[in-house]
Design an enzyme around this catalytic site. Sequence first.
Site, PDB file in Angstrom:
ATOM      1  NE  ARG A  93      -3.984  -1.648   2.044  1.00 13.28           N
ATOM      2  CZ  ARG A  93      -5.287  -1.553   1.972  1.00 13.28           C
ATOM      3  NH1 ARG A  93      -5.866  -0.388   2.014  1.00 13.28           N
ATOM      4  NH2 ARG A  93      -6.035  -2.611   1.877  1.00 13.28           N
ATOM      5  NE  ARG A 163     -14.493  -4.267   4.659  1.00 19.35           N
ATOM      6  CZ  ARG A 163     -13.575  -4.095   3.722  1.00 19.35           C
ATOM      7  NH1 ARG A 163     -13.566  -4.864   2.658  1.00 19.35           N
ATOM      8  NH2 ARG A 163     -12.681  -3.138   3.829  1.00 19.35           N
ATOM      9  NE  ARG A 174     -11.381   1.252   4.333  1.00 19.06           N
ATOM     10  CZ  ARG A 174     -12.486   0.634   3.909  1.00 19.06           C
ATOM     11  NH1 ARG A 174     -13.627   0.778   4.579  1.00 19.06           N
ATOM     12  NH2 ARG A 174     -12.463  -0.114   2.845  1.00 19.06           N
TER      13      ARG A 174
HETATM   14  P1  AP5 Z   1      -9.127  -3.934   2.446  1.00 16.46           P
HETATM   15  O1  AP5 Z   1     -10.096  -5.007   2.688  1.00 16.46           O
HETATM   16  O2  AP5 Z   1      -7.990  -4.172   1.529  1.00 16.46           O
HETATM   17  O3  AP5 Z   1      -9.925  -2.593   2.078  1.00 16.46           O
HETATM   18  P2  AP5 Z   1      -9.712  -1.469   0.949  1.00 16.46           P
HETATM   19  O4  AP5 Z   1      -8.383  -1.425   0.302  1.00 16.46           O
HETATM   20  O5  AP5 Z   1     -10.167  -0.241   1.602  1.00 16.46           O
HETATM   21  O6  AP5 Z   1     -10.581  -1.981  -0.197  1.00 16.46           O
HETATM   22  P3  AP5 Z   1     -12.042  -2.504  -0.094  1.00 16.46           P
HETATM   23  O7  AP5 Z   1     -12.026  -3.947   0.327  1.00 16.46           O
HETATM   24  O8  AP5 Z   1     -12.872  -1.566   0.732  1.00 16.46           O
HETATM   25  O9  AP5 Z   1     -12.562  -2.332  -1.560  1.00 16.46           O
HETATM   26  P4  AP5 Z   1     -12.199  -3.051  -2.922  1.00 16.46           P
HETATM   27  O10 AP5 Z   1     -11.390  -2.120  -3.761  1.00 16.46           O
HETATM   28  O11 AP5 Z   1     -11.678  -4.444  -2.715  1.00 16.46           O
HETATM   29  O12 AP5 Z   1     -13.642  -3.076  -3.568  1.00 16.46           O
HETATM   30  P5  AP5 Z   1     -14.702  -4.274  -3.714  1.00 16.46           P
HETATM   31  O13 AP5 Z   1     -14.311  -5.196  -4.828  1.00 16.46           O
HETATM   32  O14 AP5 Z   1     -15.045  -4.867  -2.396  1.00 16.46           O
HETATM   33  O15 AP5 Z   1      -8.464  -3.462   3.844  1.00 16.46           O
HETATM   34  C1  AP5 Z   1      -9.274  -3.207   4.976  1.00 16.46           C
HETATM   35  C2  AP5 Z   1      -8.401  -2.680   6.104  1.00 16.46           C
HETATM   36  O16 AP5 Z   1      -7.405  -3.659   6.469  1.00 16.46           O
HETATM   37  C3  AP5 Z   1      -7.593  -1.409   5.794  1.00 16.46           C
HETATM   38  O17 AP5 Z   1      -8.328  -0.229   5.991  1.00 16.46           O
HETATM   39  C4  AP5 Z   1      -6.429  -1.548   6.822  1.00 16.46           C
HETATM   40  O18 AP5 Z   1      -6.862  -1.211   8.109  1.00 16.46           O
HETATM   41  C5  AP5 Z   1      -6.167  -3.041   6.795  1.00 16.46           C
HETATM   42  N1  AP5 Z   1      -5.168  -3.399   5.760  1.00 16.46           N
HETATM   43  C6  AP5 Z   1      -5.406  -4.109   4.622  1.00 16.46           C
HETATM   44  N2  AP5 Z   1      -4.288  -4.227   3.899  1.00 16.46           N
HETATM   45  C7  AP5 Z   1      -3.319  -3.572   4.586  1.00 16.46           C
HETATM   46  C8  AP5 Z   1      -1.948  -3.318   4.337  1.00 16.46           C
HETATM   47  N3  AP5 Z   1      -1.348  -3.760   3.228  1.00 16.46           N
HETATM   48  N4  AP5 Z   1      -1.252  -2.590   5.255  1.00 16.46           N
HETATM   49  C9  AP5 Z   1      -1.827  -2.136   6.383  1.00 16.46           C
HETATM   50  N5  AP5 Z   1      -3.132  -2.330   6.665  1.00 16.46           N
HETATM   51  C10 AP5 Z   1      -3.880  -3.050   5.781  1.00 16.46           C
HETATM   52  O19 AP5 Z   1     -15.953  -3.407  -4.251  1.00 16.46           O
HETATM   53  C11 AP5 Z   1     -16.625  -2.519  -3.374  1.00 16.46           C
HETATM   54  C12 AP5 Z   1     -18.155  -2.584  -3.604  1.00 16.46           C
HETATM   55  O20 AP5 Z   1     -18.447  -2.079  -4.907  1.00 16.46           O
HETATM   56  C13 AP5 Z   1     -18.708  -4.021  -3.568  1.00 16.46           C
HETATM   57  O21 AP5 Z   1     -19.965  -3.953  -2.992  1.00 16.46           O
HETATM   58  C14 AP5 Z   1     -18.777  -4.444  -5.052  1.00 16.46           C
HETATM   59  O22 AP5 Z   1     -19.783  -5.372  -5.300  1.00 16.46           O
HETATM   60  C15 AP5 Z   1     -19.047  -3.098  -5.744  1.00 16.46           C
HETATM   61  N6  AP5 Z   1     -18.393  -2.952  -7.041  1.00 16.46           N
HETATM   62  C16 AP5 Z   1     -17.157  -3.384  -7.414  1.00 16.46           C
HETATM   63  N7  AP5 Z   1     -16.885  -3.025  -8.687  1.00 16.46           N
HETATM   64  C17 AP5 Z   1     -17.973  -2.316  -9.122  1.00 16.46           C
HETATM   65  C18 AP5 Z   1     -18.322  -1.656 -10.368  1.00 16.46           C
HETATM   66  N8  AP5 Z   1     -17.482  -1.658 -11.417  1.00 16.46           N
HETATM   67  N9  AP5 Z   1     -19.516  -1.015 -10.449  1.00 16.46           N
HETATM   68  C19 AP5 Z   1     -20.374  -1.012  -9.380  1.00 16.46           C
HETATM   69  N10 AP5 Z   1     -20.117  -1.626  -8.184  1.00 16.46           N
HETATM   70  C20 AP5 Z   1     -18.936  -2.266  -8.062  1.00 16.46           C
END
Ligand code: AP5
Length: 219
Positions: A93, A163, A174
């Site tokens: 990240r 979540r 975030r």
């Molecule tokens: P993490 O789970 O990695 O959260 P994030 O990076 O904030 O990403 P998200 O999981 O929220 O979203 P995503 O991009 O995967 O989207 P998704 O496919 O779900 O990390 C969570 C926490 O863990 C961090 O805040 C931190 O505290 C910790 N952490 C993790 N990694 C770390 C690291 N390396 N170092 C330190 N701390 C760490 O899609 C989102 C939604 O949109 C879904 O509902 C989906 O169905 C929908 N969707 C997806 N694509 C589309 C589209 N094209 N059109 C419409 N809807 C869509």
Amino acid sequence: MKQAYLIYIFFGPPGSGKGTQSNFLGKKLGLPVISTGELLRYEESIKSPLGLKARRYVKHGQLVPDKLIHQIIAGRLRKRDAAKGFILDGYPRDAKQLDDLLKLIQDKYTPWLIEVKVSDREVVNRISGRRVCNNCGASYHLVYNPPKKGGLCDVCGHKLSIREDDKPAVVRKRLADYKDSADPLLAYGKKQKRLISINGEQSIAKVRQDIFKAIDKIK
Ligand code: AP5
């Protein structure tokens, strides 16, 4: 000369679709998807010491300390299924994590970076509709990717939930952190000429198509 295996690093703001798209790519390429967010949520669900330590940070939208993340990643990459390549979602990240990863993989793997770009407004929209399965990790959106049966997971039938870190104030934190930390990943991908930038603000199917097209060109 020995050929390095390819690995793919998804990065983008929270809710950009990294998890959704990395799973599609994993299926297409037959590679494991390693998501630090998922691994942390799993550790938390089994109440491991690591999961309990991490929860304090995740809950508030803060990055978990590098030492813990490195421990998780190093352990996961030692598993046999990652030997011939893997996909990373949400790791590295920032500059420090990128450096740690490059040291860990040395010249055994060649990383490609996949940036999924979406606006702040779309992030809020996506996250407010997200529902997840705490049992198998599947993720849905109430409008764009709804589960077939009400609030139940299509894969395992478990009840879906919101979540803990998807509360609006935590999402804002975030998002701000992402903006502060992602530049080194972009810079590295550009410098190595191994950066794929995708418009993530399209339908899930169209984003998948764009990613697959770009990947097919490099294989
Ligand atoms: P993490 O789970 O990695 O959260 P994030 O990076 O904030 O990403 P998200 O999981 O929220 O979203 P995503 O991009 O995967 O989207 P998704 O496919 O779900 O990390 C969570 C926490 O863990 C961090 O805040 C931190 O505290 C910790 N952490 C993790 N990694 C770390 C690291 N390396 N170092 C330190 N701390 C760490 O899609 C989102 C939604 O949109 C879904 O509902 C989906 O169905 C929908 N969707 C997806 N694509 C589309 C589209 N094209 N059109 C419409 N809807 C869509």
